[in-house]
Write a protein that holds these residues in place. Sequence first.
Motif, PDB file in Angstrom:
ATOM      1  N   PHE A  30       0.718  -1.257   0.051  1.00 45.31           N
ATOM      2  CA  PHE A  30       0.208   0.064   0.026  1.00 45.31           C
ATOM      3  C   PHE A  30       1.090   1.268   0.013  1.00 45.31           C
ATOM      4  O   PHE A  30       1.225   1.815   0.894  1.00 45.31           O
ATOM      5  CB  PHE A  30      -0.747   0.110   1.178  1.00 45.31           C
ATOM      6  CG  PHE A  30      -1.710  -0.986   1.586  1.00 45.31           C
ATOM      7  CD1 PHE A  30      -3.079  -0.918   0.548  1.00 45.31           C
ATOM      8  CD2 PHE A  30      -1.696  -2.228   2.061  1.00 45.31           C
ATOM      9  CE1 PHE A  30      -3.872  -2.198   0.531  1.00 45.31           C
ATOM     10  CE2 PHE A  30      -2.457  -3.497   1.839  1.00 45.31           C
ATOM     11  CZ  PHE A  30      -3.552  -3.213   1.421  1.00 45.31           C
ATOM     12  N   GLN A  32       0.300   4.465  -1.107  1.00 43.13           N
ATOM     13  CA  GLN A  32      -0.578   5.577  -0.983  1.00 43.13           C
ATOM     14  C   GLN A  32      -0.728   6.091   0.124  1.00 43.13           C
ATOM     15  O   GLN A  32      -0.825   7.112   0.598  1.00 43.13           O
ATOM     16  CB  GLN A  32      -1.921   5.443  -1.550  1.00 43.13           C
ATOM     17  CG  GLN A  32      -1.954   4.501  -2.760  1.00 43.13           C
ATOM     18  CD  GLN A  32      -2.562   3.098  -2.184  1.00 43.13           C
ATOM     19  OE1 GLN A  32      -1.844   2.690  -1.113  1.00 43.13           O
ATOM     20  NE2 GLN A  32      -3.002   2.486  -3.057  1.00 43.13           N
ATOM     21  N   VAL A  33      -0.134   5.178   1.456  1.00 42.21           N
ATOM     22  CA  VAL A  33      -0.282   5.706   2.872  1.00 42.21           C
ATOM     23  C   VAL A  33       0.874   6.472   2.919  1.00 42.21           C
ATOM     24  O   VAL A  33       2.043   6.185   3.128  1.00 42.21           O
ATOM     25  CB  VAL A  33      -0.358   4.542   3.748  1.00 42.21           C
ATOM     26  CG1 VAL A  33      -0.337   4.778   5.040  1.00 42.21           C
ATOM     27  CG2 VAL A  33      -1.498   3.679   3.078  1.00 42.21           C
ATOM     28  N   THR A  34       0.572   7.756   3.802  1.00 47.23           N
ATOM     29  CA  THR A  34       1.778   8.503   4.172  1.00 47.23           C
ATOM     30  C   THR A  34       1.900   8.555   5.672  1.00 47.23           C
ATOM     31  O   THR A  34       3.014   8.705   6.217  1.00 47.23           O
ATOM     32  CB  THR A  34       1.552  10.270   3.584  1.00 47.23           C
ATOM     33  OG1 THR A  34       0.257  10.424   4.212  1.00 47.23           O
ATOM     34  CG2 THR A  34       1.437  10.002   2.162  1.00 47.23           C
ATOM     35  N   ASP A  35       0.985   8.114   6.496  1.00 51.11           N
ATOM     36  CA  ASP A  35       1.363   7.924   7.930  1.00 51.11           C
ATOM     37  C   ASP A  35      -0.001   7.221   8.499  1.00 51.11           C
ATOM     38  O   ASP A  35      -1.126   7.365   7.999  1.00 51.11           O
ATOM     39  CB  ASP A  35       1.319   9.281   8.591  1.00 51.11           C
ATOM     40  CG  ASP A  35       1.701   9.336   9.863  1.00 51.11           C
ATOM     41  OD1 ASP A  35       2.624   8.458  10.182  1.00 51.11           O
ATOM     42  OD2 ASP A  35       1.467  10.217  10.682  1.00 51.11           O
ATOM     43  N   ILE A  36       0.342   6.426   9.435  1.00 53.44           N
ATOM     44  CA  ILE A  36      -0.657   5.822  10.385  1.00 53.44           C
ATOM     45  C   ILE A  36      -0.502   6.238  11.931  1.00 53.44           C
ATOM     46  O   ILE A  36       0.846   6.067  12.290  1.00 53.44           O
ATOM     47  CB  ILE A  36      -0.776   4.138  10.219  1.00 53.44           C
ATOM     48  CG1 ILE A  36      -1.214   3.849   8.694  1.00 53.44           C
ATOM     49  CG2 ILE A  36      -1.551   3.635  10.938  1.00 53.44           C
ATOM     50  CD1 ILE A  36      -1.311   2.433   8.515  1.00 53.44           C
TER      51      ILE A  36
ATOM     52  N   PHE B  42      -7.609   3.890  14.378  1.00 53.45           N
ATOM     53  CA  PHE B  42      -6.532   4.273  13.700  1.00 53.45           C
ATOM     54  C   PHE B  42      -6.845   5.268  12.745  1.00 53.45           C
ATOM     55  O   PHE B  42      -7.871   5.759  12.316  1.00 53.45           O
ATOM     56  CB  PHE B  42      -5.886   3.051  12.760  1.00 53.45           C
ATOM     57  CG  PHE B  42      -5.844   1.617  13.514  1.00 53.45           C
ATOM     58  CD1 PHE B  42      -4.642   1.401  13.840  1.00 53.45           C
ATOM     59  CD2 PHE B  42      -6.983   0.836  13.631  1.00 53.45           C
ATOM     60  CE1 PHE B  42      -4.353   0.264  14.387  1.00 53.45           C
ATOM     61  CE2 PHE B  42      -6.795  -0.175  14.173  1.00 53.45           C
ATOM     62  CZ  PHE B  42      -5.532  -0.625  14.738  1.00 53.45           C
ATOM     63  N   GLU B  43      -5.767   6.279  12.460  1.00 52.87           N
ATOM     64  CA  GLU B  43      -5.870   7.571  11.508  1.00 52.87           C
ATOM     65  C   GLU B  43      -4.872   7.022  10.614  1.00 52.87           C
ATOM     66  O   GLU B  43      -3.726   6.889  10.866  1.00 52.87           O
ATOM     67  CB  GLU B  43      -5.588   8.577  12.412  1.00 52.87           C
ATOM     68  CG  GLU B  43      -6.559   9.036  13.361  1.00 52.87           C
ATOM     69  CD  GLU B  43      -6.379  10.385  13.913  1.00 52.87           C
ATOM     70  OE1 GLU B  43      -7.374  11.035  14.686  1.00 52.87           O
ATOM     71  OE2 GLU B  43      -5.205  11.129  13.780  1.00 52.87           O
ATOM     72  N   ILE B  44      -5.585   7.019   9.363  1.00 56.55           N
ATOM     73  CA  ILE B  44      -4.537   6.742   8.402  1.00 56.55           C
ATOM     74  C   ILE B  44      -4.417   7.984   7.243  1.00 56.55           C
ATOM     75  O   ILE B  44      -5.489   8.366   6.741  1.00 56.55           O
ATOM     76  CB  ILE B  44      -5.083   5.509   7.341  1.00 56.55           C
ATOM     77  CG1 ILE B  44      -5.387   4.271   8.268  1.00 56.55           C
ATOM     78  CG2 ILE B  44      -4.013   4.976   6.277  1.00 56.55           C
ATOM     79  CD1 ILE B  44      -5.766   3.111   7.415  1.00 56.55           C
ATOM     80  N   ALA B  45      -3.315   8.443   7.054  1.00 54.15           N
ATOM     81  CA  ALA B  45      -3.258   9.757   6.336  1.00 54.15           C
ATOM     82  C   ALA B  45      -2.736   9.196   4.947  1.00 54.15           C
ATOM     83  O   ALA B  45      -1.874   8.306   4.688  1.00 54.15           O
ATOM     84  CB  ALA B  45      -2.193  10.650   6.706  1.00 54.15           C
ATOM     85  N   LEU B  46      -3.666   9.255   3.871  1.00 54.92           N
ATOM     86  CA  LEU B  46      -3.395   8.965   2.405  1.00 54.92           C
ATOM     87  C   LEU B  46      -2.928  10.063   1.373  1.00 54.92           C
ATOM     88  O   LEU B  46      -3.302  11.466   1.641  1.00 54.92           O
ATOM     89  CB  LEU B  46      -4.650   8.159   1.991  1.00 54.92           C
ATOM     90  CG  LEU B  46      -5.079   7.068   2.754  1.00 54.92           C
ATOM     91  CD1 LEU B  46      -6.504   6.878   2.724  1.00 54.92           C
ATOM     92  CD2 LEU B  46      -4.560   5.780   1.907  1.00 54.92           C
ATOM     93  N   ASP B  47      -2.213   9.750   0.540  1.00 54.66           N
ATOM     94  CA  ASP B  47      -1.805  10.348  -0.611  1.00 54.66           C
ATOM     95  C   ASP B  47      -2.733  11.342  -0.953  1.00 54.66           C
ATOM     96  O   ASP B  47      -3.907  11.041  -1.468  1.00 54.66           O
ATOM     97  CB  ASP B  47      -1.589   9.718  -1.722  1.00 54.66           C
ATOM     98  CG  ASP B  47      -0.568  10.483  -2.729  1.00 54.66           C
ATOM     99  OD1 ASP B  47      -0.628  11.486  -3.105  1.00 54.66           O
ATOM    100  OD2 ASP B  47       0.634   9.508  -3.166  1.00 54.66           O
ATOM    101  N   LEU B  50      -4.929  11.113  -4.318  1.00 54.97           N
ATOM    102  CA  LEU B  50      -5.804  10.193  -4.570  1.00 54.97           C
ATOM    103  C   LEU B  50      -7.278  10.619  -4.654  1.00 54.97           C
ATOM    104  O   LEU B  50      -7.483  11.583  -3.882  1.00 54.97           O
ATOM    105  CB  LEU B  50      -6.005   9.267  -3.449  1.00 54.97           C
ATOM    106  CG  LEU B  50      -4.620   8.084  -3.591  1.00 54.97           C
ATOM    107  CD1 LEU B  50      -4.820   6.928  -2.254  1.00 54.97           C
ATOM    108  CD2 LEU B  50      -4.661   7.172  -4.780  1.00 54.97           C
ATOM    109  N   SER B  58      -8.628   2.030  -0.741  1.00 54.66           N
ATOM    110  CA  SER B  58      -7.459   1.598   0.227  1.00 54.66           C
ATOM    111  C   SER B  58      -7.728   1.384   1.307  1.00 54.66           C
ATOM    112  O   SER B  58      -7.260   0.453   1.950  1.00 54.66           O
ATOM    113  CB  SER B  58      -6.306   2.693  -0.238  1.00 54.66           C
ATOM    114  OG  SER B  58      -6.056   2.713  -1.497  1.00 54.66           O
ATOM    115  N   ILE B  62      -7.099  -1.963   3.858  1.00 54.73           N
ATOM    116  CA  ILE B  62      -6.199  -1.915   4.907  1.00 54.73           C
ATOM    117  C   ILE B  62      -6.754  -2.289   6.160  1.00 54.73           C
ATOM    118  O   ILE B  62      -6.451  -3.216   6.990  1.00 54.73           O
ATOM    119  CB  ILE B  62      -5.464  -0.621   4.904  1.00 54.73           C
ATOM    120  CG1 ILE B  62      -4.460  -0.206   3.975  1.00 54.73           C
ATOM    121  CG2 ILE B  62      -4.685  -0.444   6.366  1.00 54.73           C
ATOM    122  CD1 ILE B  62      -4.026   1.124   3.878  1.00 54.73           C
TER     123      ILE B  62
END
Lengths: 81, 81
Positions: A30, A32-36, B42-47, B50, B58, B62
């Motif tokens: 994956f 495209q994920v920049t941070d979790i 959870f906090e997911i930061a995405l591109d 997108l 995505s 995940i």
Amino acid sequence: MKAKVYVTLKPSVLDPQGKAIHHSVELLGFGQVTDIRQGKYFEIALDAELSEADARKSAEKIAKDVLANPVIEDYKVEMVK
Amino acid sequence: MKAKVYVTLKPSVLDPQGKAIHHSVELLGFGQVTDIRQGKYFEIALDAELSEADARKSAEKIAKDVLANPVIEDYKVEMVK
């Protein structure tokens, strides 16, 4: 009455668990994920006879005193009917 | 774009950690609490490039493949701008 409590690390606090998850997720493809960041989530069921204001007060106090560490964590309380 | 993922044990699954928290909270004098269940957040930061639909896809993948165990857990994905 139900309260949902979200506890997250303050933005300035390092989150090694989140970093580890981010790394695993990247290895799994994956990109495209920049941070979790990982937090905690609690559902508190409260006595149905409490008023909404009293229920919120109890939930806020539990969140602050028991569920979160205010030094490094933020919390948010949401009431649900 | 950010995704918030909530992972909770299915209602039929025992939650010993939640029970322990409930017990502690009762000992601390909060008698109005009838139940506590613990989950993960959870906090997911995405591109940022997108589209919302791709980002949601995505994040859902995940959540399902990595963050939750679908045998015993439910998950919910919420997109935030």
